[in-house]
Design a protein around this motif. Structure first.
Motif, mmCIF file in Angstrom:
data_model
loop_
_atom_site.group_PDB
_atom_site.id
_atom_site.type_symbol
_atom_site.label_atom_id
_atom_site.label_comp_id
_atom_site.label_asym_id
_atom_site.label_seq_id
_atom_site.Cartn_x
_atom_site.Cartn_y
_atom_site.Cartn_z
ATOM 1 N N ASN A 180 0.852 -1.186 0.000
ATOM 2 C CA ASN A 180 0.000 0.000 0.000
ATOM 3 C C ASN A 180 0.885 1.232 0.000
ATOM 4 N N SER A 181 1.017 1.849 -1.170
ATOM 5 C CA SER A 181 1.814 3.071 -1.287
ATOM 6 C C SER A 181 0.888 4.229 -1.658
ATOM 7 N N SER A 182 0.418 4.259 -2.901
ATOM 8 C CA SER A 182 -0.631 5.205 -3.299
ATOM 9 C C SER A 182 -1.969 4.492 -3.348
ATOM 10 N N ASN A 183 -1.902 3.192 -3.445
ATOM 11 C CA ASN A 183 -3.066 2.307 -3.555
ATOM 12 C C ASN A 183 -2.529 0.898 -3.302
ATOM 13 N N VAL A 184 -3.425 -0.068 -3.215
ATOM 14 C CA VAL A 184 -2.965 -1.445 -3.056
ATOM 15 C C VAL A 184 -2.481 -1.953 -4.412
ATOM 16 N N LYS A 185 -1.273 -2.513 -4.427
ATOM 17 C CA LYS A 185 -0.719 -3.033 -5.666
ATOM 18 C C LYS A 185 -0.102 -4.394 -5.414
ATOM 19 N N VAL A 186 0.024 -5.176 -6.488
ATOM 20 C CA VAL A 186 0.709 -6.458 -6.425
ATOM 21 C C VAL A 186 2.095 -6.286 -7.036
ATOM 22 N N GLY A 187 3.069 -7.009 -6.503
ATOM 23 C CA GLY A 187 4.418 -6.912 -7.035
ATOM 24 C C GLY A 187 5.207 -8.176 -6.791
ATOM 25 N N VAL A 188 6.411 -8.217 -7.367
ATOM 26 C CA VAL A 188 7.311 -9.369 -7.265
ATOM 27 C C VAL A 188 8.685 -8.880 -6.819
ATOM 28 N N THR A 189 9.313 -9.627 -5.954
ATOM 29 C CA THR A 189 10.695 -9.340 -5.591
ATOM 30 C C THR A 189 11.373 -10.612 -5.124
ATOM 31 N N ARG A 190 12.700 -10.625 -5.190
ATOM 32 C CA ARG A 190 13.431 -11.735 -4.585
ATOM 33 C C ARG A 190 13.231 -11.706 -3.070
ATOM 34 N N LYS A 191 13.176 -12.866 -2.457
ATOM 35 C CA LYS A 191 12.970 -12.925 -1.010
ATOM 36 C C LYS A 191 14.044 -12.147 -0.274
ATOM 37 N N SER A 192 15.266 -12.160 -0.812
ATOM 38 C CA SER A 192 16.374 -11.455 -0.179
ATOM 39 C C SER A 192 16.191 -9.939 -0.193
ATOM 40 N N GLN A 193 15.249 -9.444 -1.015
ATOM 41 C CA GLN A 193 15.011 -8.005 -1.127
ATOM 42 C C GLN A 193 13.840 -7.519 -0.284
ATOM 43 N N VAL A 194 13.302 -8.378 0.574
ATOM 44 C CA VAL A 194 12.260 -7.977 1.524
ATOM 45 C C VAL A 194 12.942 -7.508 2.808
ATOM 46 N N PRO A 195 12.606 -6.311 3.344
ATOM 47 C CA PRO A 195 11.581 -5.356 2.905
ATOM 48 C C PRO A 195 12.110 -4.233 2.015
ATOM 49 N N THR A 196 13.360 -4.362 1.514
ATOM 50 C CA THR A 196 13.966 -3.274 0.744
ATOM 51 C C THR A 196 13.093 -2.837 -0.421
ATOM 52 N N ARG A 197 12.514 -3.807 -1.124
ATOM 53 C CA ARG A 197 11.679 -3.482 -2.279
ATOM 54 C C ARG A 197 10.487 -2.619 -1.876
ATOM 55 N N TRP A 198 9.881 -2.939 -0.751
ATOM 56 C CA TRP A 198 8.719 -2.161 -0.293
ATOM 57 C C TRP A 198 9.125 -0.748 0.093
ATOM 58 N N GLU A 219 -4.959 5.377 1.063
ATOM 59 C CA GLU A 219 -6.168 4.796 1.638
ATOM 60 C C GLU A 219 -5.803 3.844 2.773
ATOM 61 N N ASP A 220 -6.643 3.826 3.785
ATOM 62 C CA ASP A 220 -6.467 2.885 4.889
ATOM 63 C C ASP A 220 -7.106 1.558 4.476
ATOM 64 N N VAL A 221 -6.287 0.519 4.321
ATOM 65 C CA VAL A 221 -6.803 -0.766 3.835
ATOM 66 C C VAL A 221 -6.323 -1.894 4.738
ATOM 67 N N ASN A 222 -6.985 -3.026 4.605
ATOM 68 C CA ASN A 222 -6.600 -4.233 5.338
ATOM 69 C C ASN A 222 -5.997 -5.209 4.331
ATOM 70 N N LEU A 223 -4.668 -5.351 4.356
ATOM 71 C CA LEU A 223 -4.005 -6.191 3.364
ATOM 72 C C LEU A 223 -4.286 -7.670 3.566
ATOM 73 N N ILE A 224 -4.585 -8.079 4.779
ATOM 74 C CA ILE A 224 -4.938 -9.482 5.020
ATOM 75 C C ILE A 224 -6.254 -9.811 4.325
ATOM 76 N N GLU A 225 -7.203 -8.881 4.385
ATOM 77 C CA GLU A 225 -8.473 -9.085 3.675
ATOM 78 C C GLU A 225 -8.237 -9.122 2.170
ATOM 79 N N TRP A 226 -7.354 -8.256 1.665
ATOM 80 C CA TRP A 226 -7.029 -8.272 0.242
ATOM 81 C C TRP A 226 -6.399 -9.601 -0.166
ATOM 82 N N ARG A 227 -5.514 -10.110 0.666
ATOM 83 C CA ARG A 227 -4.871 -11.397 0.384
ATOM 84 C C ARG A 227 -5.913 -12.504 0.242
ATOM 85 N N GLU A 228 -6.866 -12.538 1.141
ATOM 86 C CA GLU A 228 -7.903 -13.570 1.083
ATOM 87 C C GLU A 228 -8.795 -13.391 -0.137
#
Length: 264
Positions: free
Chosen positions: A111-129, A175-184
């Protein structure tokens, strides 16, 4: 105090707030310590991040030749669904592609400007975010290679954006969102090849950025056109530095520029 060197993306440390560093060959700047100080940026030249030659930057910090020849700029970088190393098939350099593509990758919601989906290498978490200016993010799938992450992103972006609106992100219009709800909500759209790797119990990661004043109407600095700029630093978010007059400068988009930075 003056610093000179080639711009590369800011290095970060995951603290609250995030710590930002501009790293040059022989020196570095902790930008958090420079808040409320005047920064002057002057363009000195250009240098390809790959071949190190003083040549015009074409894209992503590379000269035109390196951009079209080197594996670091292959199409699969921006479009992970084009990855082929898992098939033992070369794009530009199979050894390099195996090293990068055949490692754990994360599909995430941010959630930056809106909820978005993305891809990154595991080693780049949380740097990518952090680089995307996300205030919160959550992993939804962890797969063993880049291809599986790519096809998952392609499937999910039919139902959710894969882009960030940089102006809204910098203005802090979130926007204030619930990412767990989005995941489901998105769970049923994950491709069958990736579904066994679905993550159903992890929590959101919250990120705090060092910003004292958000720009109301962000205006992007084009250093190639302006050659120099001076302003009071008021914040850092994503890969942007933010000035008091609402000017913002995208460090990542200007990789390869040789600059002189003066701090008062």
């Amino acid at each position: 105090m003056k610093y000179q060197g080639v711009l590369t993306k800011m290095q970060t440390e995951f603290l609250q707030p995030i710590q930002y560093f501009l790293v040059f060959e022989t020196d570095f700047i902790n930008l958090n310590q420079m808040l409320n100080k005047t920064m002057q940026i002057e363009l000195i030249g250009q240098q390809c991040l790959c071949c190190k030659l003083h040549k015009d930057i074409y894209r992503q910090g590379f000269c035109k030749r390196c951009f079209f020849d080197k594996p670091q700029a292959g199409d699969w970088i921006m479009r992970p669904e084009l990855s082929t190393a898992h098939l033992d098939k070369e794009d530009r350099d199979l050894e390099y592609e195996k090293k990068v593509q055949l490692q754990p990758h994360i599909v995430y919601l941010a959630n930056s400007s809106n909820v978005k989906v993305g891809v990154t290498r595991k080693s780049q978490v949380p740097t990518r975010w952090i680089d995307q200016g996300a205030h919160e993010a959550i992993e939804i799938v962890e797969v063993p290679n880049r291809y599986l992450a790519g096809i998952t992103e392609v499937a999910l972006k039919q139902y959710i954006s894969d882009k960030t609106n940089w102006r809204k992100m910098l203005a802090n219009s979130i926007e204030d969102v619930n990412l767990i709800e989005w995941r489901e909500r998105l769970k049923s759209f994950i491709p069958k090849e990736a579904f066994p790797y679905f993550l159903d119990s992890n929590k959101e990661t919250v990120i705090d950025f060092p910003v004292e004043k958000y720009p109301e109407k962000p205006k992007s600095l084009n250093l190639k056109k302006e050659n120099s700029y001076s302003g009071k630093l008021k914040g850092i978010k994503g890969q942007y530095i933010i000035f008091e007059d609402d000017t913002v400068f995208n460090i990542r988009a200007n990789e390869g520029l040789v600059v002189e930075i003066s701090l008062v």
